[in-house]
Design a protein around this motif. Structure first.
Motif, short mmCIF file in Angstrom:
data_model
loop_
_atom_site.label_atom_id
_atom_site.label_comp_id
_atom_site.label_asym_id
_atom_site.label_seq_id
_atom_site.Cartn_x
_atom_site.Cartn_y
_atom_site.Cartn_z
N LEU A 1 0.82 -1.21 0.00
CA LEU A 1 0.00 0.00 0.00
C LEU A 1 0.85 1.26 0.00
CD1 LEU A 1 -2.62 -1.16 2.65
CD2 LEU A 1 -2.83 -1.22 0.16
N THR A 2 0.30 2.29 -0.60
CA THR A 2 0.94 3.60 -0.56
C THR A 2 0.80 4.15 0.86
OG1 THR A 2 0.23 3.97 -2.82
CG2 THR A 2 0.92 5.91 -1.57
N PRO A 3 1.90 4.61 1.45
CA PRO A 3 1.80 5.16 2.81
C PRO A 3 0.82 6.34 2.84
CG PRO A 3 4.10 4.84 2.20
CD PRO A 3 3.28 4.61 0.96
N LEU A 4 0.06 6.42 3.91
CA LEU A 4 -0.92 7.50 4.06
C LEU A 4 -0.24 8.76 4.59
CD1 LEU A 4 -4.03 5.72 5.60
CD2 LEU A 4 -3.81 6.71 3.33
N LYS A 5 -0.66 9.88 4.01
CA LYS A 5 -0.21 11.18 4.51
C LYS A 5 -1.39 11.98 5.03
CE LYS A 5 3.79 11.26 1.60
NZ LYS A 5 4.23 11.22 0.28
N ASN A 6 -2.59 11.45 4.79
CA ASN A 6 -3.83 12.08 5.24
C ASN A 6 -4.74 10.99 5.79
OD1 ASN A 6 -2.81 13.60 2.74
ND2 ASN A 6 -4.24 15.05 3.64
N PHE A 7 -5.74 11.41 6.55
CA PHE A 7 -6.78 10.48 6.94
C PHE A 7 -7.60 10.14 5.71
CE2 PHE A 7 -6.05 12.52 11.10
CZ PHE A 7 -5.87 11.38 11.88
N ILE A 8 -8.20 8.95 5.72
CA ILE A 8 -9.10 8.57 4.64
C ILE A 8 -10.49 8.34 5.21
CG2 ILE A 8 -7.34 7.58 3.13
CD1 ILE A 8 -8.27 4.80 4.10
N LEU A 9 -11.48 8.52 4.36
CA LEU A 9 -12.86 8.23 4.74
C LEU A 9 -13.16 6.79 4.35
CD1 LEU A 9 -14.58 11.49 3.45
CD2 LEU A 9 -13.90 10.93 5.79
N PRO A 10 -13.95 6.08 5.16
CA PRO A 10 -14.36 4.73 4.75
C PRO A 10 -15.11 4.84 3.42
CG PRO A 10 -14.86 5.10 7.07
CD PRO A 10 -14.45 6.43 6.48
N SER A 11 -14.58 4.20 2.40
CA SER A 11 -15.15 4.37 1.06
C SER A 11 -14.56 3.34 0.12
CB SER A 11 -14.83 5.79 0.54
OG SER A 11 -13.42 6.00 0.56
N GLY A 12 -14.93 3.47 -1.15
CA GLY A 12 -14.39 2.62 -2.19
C GLY A 12 -15.31 1.47 -2.49
N SER B 1 -14.48 -3.12 0.78
CA SER B 1 -13.61 -2.24 1.55
C SER B 1 -14.42 -1.44 2.58
CB SER B 1 -12.86 -1.30 0.62
OG SER B 1 -12.08 -0.40 1.37
N ALA B 2 -15.50 -0.84 2.13
CA ALA B 2 -16.35 -0.08 3.05
C ALA B 2 -16.88 -0.98 4.16
CB ALA B 2 -17.49 0.58 2.27
N GLY B 3 -17.22 -2.23 3.81
CA GLY B 3 -17.69 -3.18 4.82
C GLY B 3 -16.62 -3.53 5.83
N LEU B 4 -15.38 -3.65 5.38
CA LEU B 4 -14.28 -3.92 6.31
C LEU B 4 -14.04 -2.73 7.23
CD1 LEU B 4 -11.86 -5.90 3.98
CD2 LEU B 4 -13.21 -6.80 5.90
N HIS B 5 -14.23 -1.52 6.71
CA HIS B 5 -14.14 -0.34 7.58
C HIS B 5 -15.25 -0.38 8.64
CE1 HIS B 5 -10.90 2.13 6.05
NE2 HIS B 5 -11.32 1.97 4.81
N LEU B 6 -16.45 -0.78 8.24
CA LEU B 6 -17.54 -0.91 9.21
C LEU B 6 -17.19 -1.96 10.26
CD1 LEU B 6 -20.39 -0.31 10.23
CD2 LEU B 6 -21.21 -2.06 8.62
N ALA B 7 -16.68 -3.10 9.82
CA ALA B 7 -16.28 -4.15 10.76
C ALA B 7 -15.22 -3.63 11.72
CB ALA B 7 -15.75 -5.37 9.99
N ARG B 8 -14.29 -2.81 11.21
CA ARG B 8 -13.24 -2.23 12.06
C ARG B 8 -13.85 -1.40 13.19
NH1 ARG B 8 -11.71 2.85 11.93
NH2 ARG B 8 -12.60 3.22 9.87
N THR B 9 -14.86 -0.62 12.87
CA THR B 9 -15.46 0.22 13.92
C THR B 9 -16.24 -0.61 14.93
OG1 THR B 9 -17.49 0.72 12.66
CG2 THR B 9 -15.60 2.20 12.35
N VAL B 10 -16.83 -1.70 14.48
CA VAL B 10 -17.53 -2.60 15.40
C VAL B 10 -16.52 -3.30 16.31
CG1 VAL B 10 -19.07 -4.60 15.59
CG2 VAL B 10 -19.48 -2.89 13.80
N VAL B 11 -15.38 -3.69 15.77
CA VAL B 11 -14.33 -4.30 16.59
C VAL B 11 -13.83 -3.29 17.62
CG1 VAL B 11 -11.95 -5.20 16.57
CG2 VAL B 11 -13.63 -6.05 14.92
N ARG B 12 -13.70 -2.03 17.23
CA ARG B 12 -13.29 -1.00 18.21
C ARG B 12 -14.29 -0.93 19.36
NH1 ARG B 12 -8.04 0.23 18.01
NH2 ARG B 12 -7.43 1.20 16.08
#
Length: 185
Positions: A108-119, A123-134
């Motif tokens: 992956l390209t290193p991040l220099k900014n925050f990203i929004l759950p998207s795409g 991918s968006a579903g994995l972002h949702l799962a991440r927040t549920v795990v949190r």
């Protein structure tokens, strides 16, 4: 075995070993949130059936192992302190997550900014799962004094990190677009 037992109709449920607690007990919230996260992961992965990339089968195998471990983490959370657990989370499970994070992140390209759950939907579903795990992690922290295995909190913490990287990895491999956070909005 019946799906319905009617034993929970009055707002109580059984932990492993049969202890009855209120359905809003913090322990029930903790393992229920793990179950919710597991379902979110499954839903996200269901969107990958049409996609093809060289590492897809390996990625799906890693994800299935993670779902299985998350199921067992829920069982640990459902087991009262001092009782035996058939399966116990080990440090090697956290080490495996870290190894997988490092492997996926190399692509992956290193991040220099925050990203929004998207795409891509996966991918968006994995972002949702991440927040549920949190949320599961926050709930498990509230239970720390009642947990026999302190690795549960560490695993959930690392799992949310893994799911972030996995969401980015999926976007890269299926052509999903990451949306950078616009700080000026």
């Amino acid at each position: 075995m019946r799906i319905y037992t009617r034993s929970g109709d009055k707002g109580k449920t059984s932990l492993i070993y049969g202890d009855r607690v209120a359905k809003n007990d913090i322990r029930v919230e903790a393992y229920g949130t793990c179950d919710e996260a597991n379902s979110a992961i499954g839903l996200a992965l269901s969107h990958l059936t049409r996609e093809d990339w060289t590492d897809k089968d390996h990625f799906l195998a890693v994800m299935q192992k993670i779902q299985t471990i998350l199921f067992h983490v829920g069982a640990e959370l459902a087991t009262p302190k001092g009782k035996d657990v058939q399966w116990r989370l080990k440090k090697e499970h956290i080490d495996d997550l870290e190894k997988n994070i490092d492997q996926l992140d190399q692509e992956l390209t290193p991040l220099k900014n925050f990203i929004l759950p998207s795409g891509h939907e996966a991918s968006a579903g994995l972002h949702l799962a991440r927040t549920v795990v949190r949320r599961a992690e926050r709930t498990a922290v509230a239970l720390e004094d009642e947990l026999d295995n302190p690795l549960v909190v560490s695993y959930l913490n690392r799992l949310s990190d893994f799911l972030f990287v996995a969401a980015r990895y999926v976007n890269k491999h299926v052509g999903g677009k990451e949306t950078l956070l616009d700080p000026d909005v």
